[in-house]
Design a protein around this motif. Structure first.
Motif, PDB file in Angstrom:
ATOM      1  N   PRO A  12      68.252 -41.541 -49.377  1.00 25.01           N
ATOM      2  CA  PRO A  12      69.174 -40.689 -50.118  1.00 25.01           C
ATOM      3  C   PRO A  12      69.421 -39.372 -49.404  1.00 25.01           C
ATOM      4  N   GLN A  13      70.695 -39.016 -49.282  1.00 28.41           N
ATOM      5  CA  GLN A  13      71.042 -37.752 -48.662  1.00 28.41           C
ATOM      6  C   GLN A  13      70.955 -36.653 -49.703  1.00 28.41           C
ATOM      7  N   ALA A  14      70.736 -35.442 -49.245  1.00 24.22           N
ATOM      8  CA  ALA A  14      70.762 -34.320 -50.173  1.00 24.22           C
ATOM      9  C   ALA A  14      72.125 -34.305 -50.844  1.00 24.22           C
ATOM     10  N   PRO A  15      72.141 -34.176 -52.134  1.00 23.24           N
ATOM     11  CA  PRO A  15      73.386 -34.337 -52.870  1.00 23.24           C
ATOM     12  C   PRO A  15      74.345 -33.171 -52.674  1.00 23.24           C
ATOM     13  N   HIS A  16      75.610 -33.473 -52.560  1.00 21.13           N
ATOM     14  CA  HIS A  16      76.610 -32.413 -52.631  1.00 21.13           C
ATOM     15  C   HIS A  16      77.375 -32.665 -53.909  1.00 21.13           C
ATOM     16  N   ARG A  17      77.503 -31.609 -54.676  1.00 19.10           N
ATOM     17  CA  ARG A  17      78.126 -31.770 -55.990  1.00 19.10           C
ATOM     18  C   ARG A  17      79.568 -32.206 -55.831  1.00 19.10           C
ATOM     19  N   GLN A  18      79.872 -33.313 -56.435  1.00 15.56           N
ATOM     20  CA  GLN A  18      81.219 -33.811 -56.332  1.00 15.56           C
ATOM     21  C   GLN A  18      81.859 -33.724 -57.702  1.00 15.56           C
ATOM     22  N   GLY A  19      83.148 -34.079 -57.761  1.00 20.06           N
ATOM     23  CA  GLY A  19      83.783 -34.161 -59.060  1.00 20.06           C
ATOM     24  C   GLY A  19      84.802 -33.077 -59.273  1.00 20.06           C
TER      25      GLY A  19
ATOM     26  N   PRO B 101      65.277 -40.785 -69.883  1.00 17.66           N
ATOM     27  CA  PRO B 101      66.653 -40.440 -69.504  1.00 17.66           C
ATOM     28  C   PRO B 101      67.058 -39.016 -69.864  1.00 17.66           C
ATOM     29  N   TRP B 102      66.345 -38.382 -70.789  1.00 15.39           N
ATOM     30  CA  TRP B 102      66.738 -37.033 -71.195  1.00 15.39           C
ATOM     31  C   TRP B 102      66.056 -35.961 -70.354  1.00 15.39           C
ATOM     32  N   ARG B 103      65.198 -36.388 -69.425  1.00 15.45           N
ATOM     33  CA  ARG B 103      64.523 -35.429 -68.560  1.00 15.45           C
ATOM     34  C   ARG B 103      65.106 -35.486 -67.152  1.00 15.45           C
ATOM     35  N   THR B 104      65.134 -34.346 -66.485  1.00 18.65           N
ATOM     36  CA  THR B 104      65.554 -34.358 -65.092  1.00 18.65           C
ATOM     37  C   THR B 104      64.486 -35.069 -64.264  1.00 18.65           C
ATOM     38  N   VAL B 105      64.816 -35.366 -63.025  1.00 21.66           N
ATOM     39  CA  VAL B 105      63.867 -36.022 -62.136  1.00 21.66           C
ATOM     40  C   VAL B 105      62.565 -35.207 -62.053  1.00 21.66           C
ATOM     41  N   LEU B 106      62.714 -33.909 -61.865  1.00 23.76           N
ATOM     42  CA  LEU B 106      61.526 -33.064 -61.742  1.00 23.76           C
ATOM     43  C   LEU B 106      60.692 -33.092 -63.027  1.00 23.76           C
ATOM     44  N   LEU B 134      63.012 -37.543 -52.076  1.00 24.20           N
ATOM     45  CA  LEU B 134      63.967 -37.156 -53.114  1.00 24.20           C
ATOM     46  C   LEU B 134      64.165 -35.644 -53.186  1.00 24.20           C
ATOM     47  N   SER B 135      63.875 -34.955 -52.089  1.00 28.79           N
ATOM     48  CA  SER B 135      64.049 -33.509 -52.174  1.00 28.79           C
ATOM     49  C   SER B 135      65.530 -33.202 -52.351  1.00 28.79           C
ATOM     50  N   GLY B 136      65.813 -32.232 -53.206  1.00 29.93           N
ATOM     51  CA  GLY B 136      67.195 -31.893 -53.494  1.00 29.93           C
ATOM     52  C   GLY B 136      67.720 -32.581 -54.737  1.00 29.93           C
ATOM     53  N   PHE B 137      66.957 -33.518 -55.281  1.00 30.77           N
ATOM     54  CA  PHE B 137      67.413 -34.246 -56.463  1.00 30.77           C
ATOM     55  C   PHE B 137      66.663 -33.828 -57.717  1.00 30.77           C
ATOM     56  N   ASP B 138      65.872 -32.759 -57.635  1.00 32.16           N
ATOM     57  CA  ASP B 138      64.979 -32.464 -58.761  1.00 32.16           C
ATOM     58  C   ASP B 138      65.719 -32.195 -60.063  1.00 32.16           C
ATOM     59  N   ARG B 139      66.974 -31.706 -59.991  1.00 34.11           N
ATOM     60  CA  ARG B 139      67.686 -31.401 -61.238  1.00 34.11           C
ATOM     61  C   ARG B 139      68.625 -32.514 -61.652  1.00 34.11           C
ATOM     62  N   TYR B 140      68.553 -33.644 -60.990  1.00 30.14           N
ATOM     63  CA  TYR B 140      69.373 -34.773 -61.386  1.00 30.14           C
ATOM     64  C   TYR B 140      68.752 -35.493 -62.581  1.00 30.14           C
ATOM     65  N   TYR B 141      69.599 -36.191 -63.327  1.00 30.56           N
ATOM     66  CA  TYR B 141      69.096 -37.020 -64.411  1.00 30.56           C
ATOM     67  C   TYR B 141      69.010 -38.463 -63.923  1.00 30.56           C
TER      68      TYR B 141
END
Ligand SMILES: Nc1ncnc2c1ncn2[C@@H]1O[C@H](COP(=O)(O)OP(=O)(O)OP(=O)(O)O)[C@@H](O)[C@H]1O
Ligand SMILES: [Mg+2]
Lengths: 287, 264
Positions: A12-19, B101-106, B134-141
């Motif tokens: 997985p690449q570091a995400p860039h906010r899209q949309g 599902p209601w929590r972020t990855v972190l 998964l660095s950079g995804f901590d605030r993703y759901y």
């Protein structure tokens, strides 16, 4: 569909906010609002036209059926009065919602953990449900007087059942593997309840609340019929005995707008709170 | 980073002796495990393979203390599973990532730290997220992640309390082949780095050979351990190993063991 490209990129690449930007999203929302409001509005306008035509052509007496215009004039001419009374009914309904809903959810939290308990409680709950409020309301008036209390109790009574059932189902709608994970971590029952069961139940609680809210409003109004100093129910009852049809219809109209507003507000809260849930995710994809 | 578990000299960290387990349903009693004996040493990676329904998940649940022991003896770190559970011995992953599902990855990775009633030295959740890529995804759901990324997050969650034992029940089964191969190598790297004792259930023979020190082959109905074979391949293992004749030899041997079982 699942995004094949993302699936194939294994690291997985570091995400860039899209949309979309905020403004383009607002325009899209507005467009969706208009297109979804168009069909019901058309039906509404056609109904009113048919109603008006019928009253005019058949020359129906105003104390049988008022014209839409008469209702409109009565309503808009005295909005303060109608919504003042509406607020009274709304308060009774809200009180009932909090009371009945609170008891239902608390009871469900206990019952959800035990099938025997559920079998003990459900018949009583069903008995409460099938008891017609019109039959209980006069009794409550005798017991609790003409004030707010009997109305709140009636509203609580009609709120209770839908929320109880939804809450029981909701508290059990837990991902079994998440539950096993909690157990393997030696989590306390308290932690399992607050961190797993309550959020899992939230979609069920909110949809139960939406059903109950309108029921509570109707319940409070019906309760007012058996004796009340104020409220929409009283307005409608008095108008009825005076054969004042425009007022009666305006009262009903007020109740309808209150019900719609309440449902809309709850839907909004639902959307905000349940952004993570399948039914509210934009572009949901199968798992 | 992650602390190293003190490698007790070949001590059995998990020991099952003559363990049987039956499920009673309204209609019948079904024997899921029948006299299973197995020892998993400290720091060892042991895979379990076997036909569907042979009791692999049941065995894992017994070890984790999620099912009551019916007969035989089962010890984890010299105590009953419930005790090990209370001591925070286990990190678990399932076939379904089972993220909330209601929590972020972190927040999902942090969950075990919030609920585990045990003082310990937790691992920094952010460091773990970068460990699993998964660095950079901590605030993703979770719903914003692909299936493979969800499993990475689940792995980070299992590691966050720095448990000595990892129990993994077909963690990659729901993934496509490419993601699966990728994650397999990540797991190889992470377990080499953290020296966990791992009990790993899989249906993929190549996966079992690549990852394991030993592979337990089970036979079904009722579930028994048919044989346990040593995987004598040098570490560190890489993708190149998978084409080596020795590697393929092990895969072939496991396949024929499983086939004999289904023929019987
Ligand atoms: N909760 C349960 N109640 C009744 N029977 C069960 C239960 N859990 C498992 N079983 C039975 O026990 C046997 C072993 O199940 P288990 O899930 O351990 O198999 P498995 O080896 O993990 O299979 P798979 O590879 O398909 O995951 C099966 O026959 C299953 O039907
Ligand atoms: Mg299984």
């Amino acid at each position: 569909m699942r995004d094949t490209a993302r699936r194939l990129s294994t690291t997985p690449q570091a995400p860039h906010r899209q949309g979309q930007t905020a403004s383009s999203r607002n325009v899209a929302l507005l467009a969706r609002g208009v297109s979804s409001a168009a069909p019901p509005l058309t039906v509404l306008i056609l109904t009113i036209l048919a109603w008006d035509l019928y009253v005019r052509l058949r020359d129906i007496k105003p104390y049988i059926m008022p014209s839409p215009l008469a209702v409109w004039q009565r309503w808009t001419g005295d909005l303060g009065f109608f919504y003042g009374e509406g607020l009274v009914t709304m308060r009774e309904a809200a009180g009932g919602l909090v009371l009945g809903g609170g008891i239902a959810v608390a009871l469900a939290a206990v019952v959800a953990h035990s099938r025997p308990l559920e079998r003990g409680v459900l018949p009583v709950a069903i008995a409460v449900k099938v008891t017609p409020v019109v039959a209980v309301a006069p009794l409550f008036t005798i017991w609790f007087g003409f004030g707010m209390l009997p109305k709140v109790l009636i509203a609580a009574l009609v709120t209770f059942f839908p929320l109880l059932i939804n809450a029981i189902v909701g508290f059990r709608a837990v991902n079994p593997q998440a539950l096993e994970l909690m157990h393997a971590l030696n989590a306390s029952g308290w932690a399992v309840f607050w961190k797993l069961r309550v959020p899992s139940a939230l979609p069920y609680l909110l949809s139960g609340l939406k059903v109950s809210a309108t029921l509570a409003l109707i319940g409070a109004m019906v309760a007012e019929w058996s004796g009340a100093g104020r409220g929409l129910g009283r307005v409608v009852l008095l108008a009825h005995s005076n054969l004042d049809m425009p007022t009666l219809f305006a009262g009903i109209l007020t109740l309808a707008t209150l019900g719609i507003t309440l449902t809309a507000v709850l839907s909004l809260i639902e959307r905000r709170l349940l952004f993570w849930h399948e039914s509210f995710r934009a572009g949901a994809r199968p798992r | 980073m992650l602390s190293t578990t003190i490698a007790a000299p070949a001590a059995a960290q998990i020991a099952l002796r003559d363990v049987s387990h039956a499920f009673r349903t309204a209609r019948e009693t079904r024997t899921a495990l029948d006299g299973v004996s197995l020892e998993i040493r400290s720091g060892e990676f042991l895979s379990i393979i076997g036909p569907s329904g042979c009791g692999k998940s049941t065995l894992l649940r017994l070890v984790a203390g999620l099912l009551p022991l019916q007969s035989g003896s089962l010890q984890v770190n010299g105590a009953v599973p419930r005790r090990a559970q209370q001591a925070g011995a286990f990190g678990i992953t399932f076939q379904d990532a089972a993220l909330l599902p209601w929590r972020t990855v972190l927040a999902n990775v942090r969950l075990p730290l919030e609920v585990q009633r045990r003082r310990g030295t937790p691992v920094d959740p952010r460091a773990l997220l970068s460990l699993v890529g998964l660095s950079g995804f901590d605030r993703y759901y979770p719903h914003q992640l692909s299936g493979g990324m969800q499993q990475r997050a689940a792995l980070a969650r299992a590691l966050v309390t720095d448990p000595p034992i990892l129990l993994m029940d077909e963690p990659f089964a729901a993934l496509d082949e490419i993601t699966r191969t990728e994650l397999r190598h990540e797991l190889l790297r992470i377990t080499a780095q953290t020296r966990k004792t791992v009990l790993f259930v899989t249906h993929s023979l190549a996966e079992a050979v690549l990852l394991s020190d030993r592979v337990a082959v089970m036979s079904g109905a009722p579930g028994r351990i048919r044989t346990v074979i040593d995987i004598d391949l040098p570490r560190p293992r890489t993708a190149d190993n998978e084409d080596a004749p020795q590697f393929l030899g092990y895969v072939r041997r496991l396949r024929s063991l499983l086939r004999e079982d289904s023929d019987a």
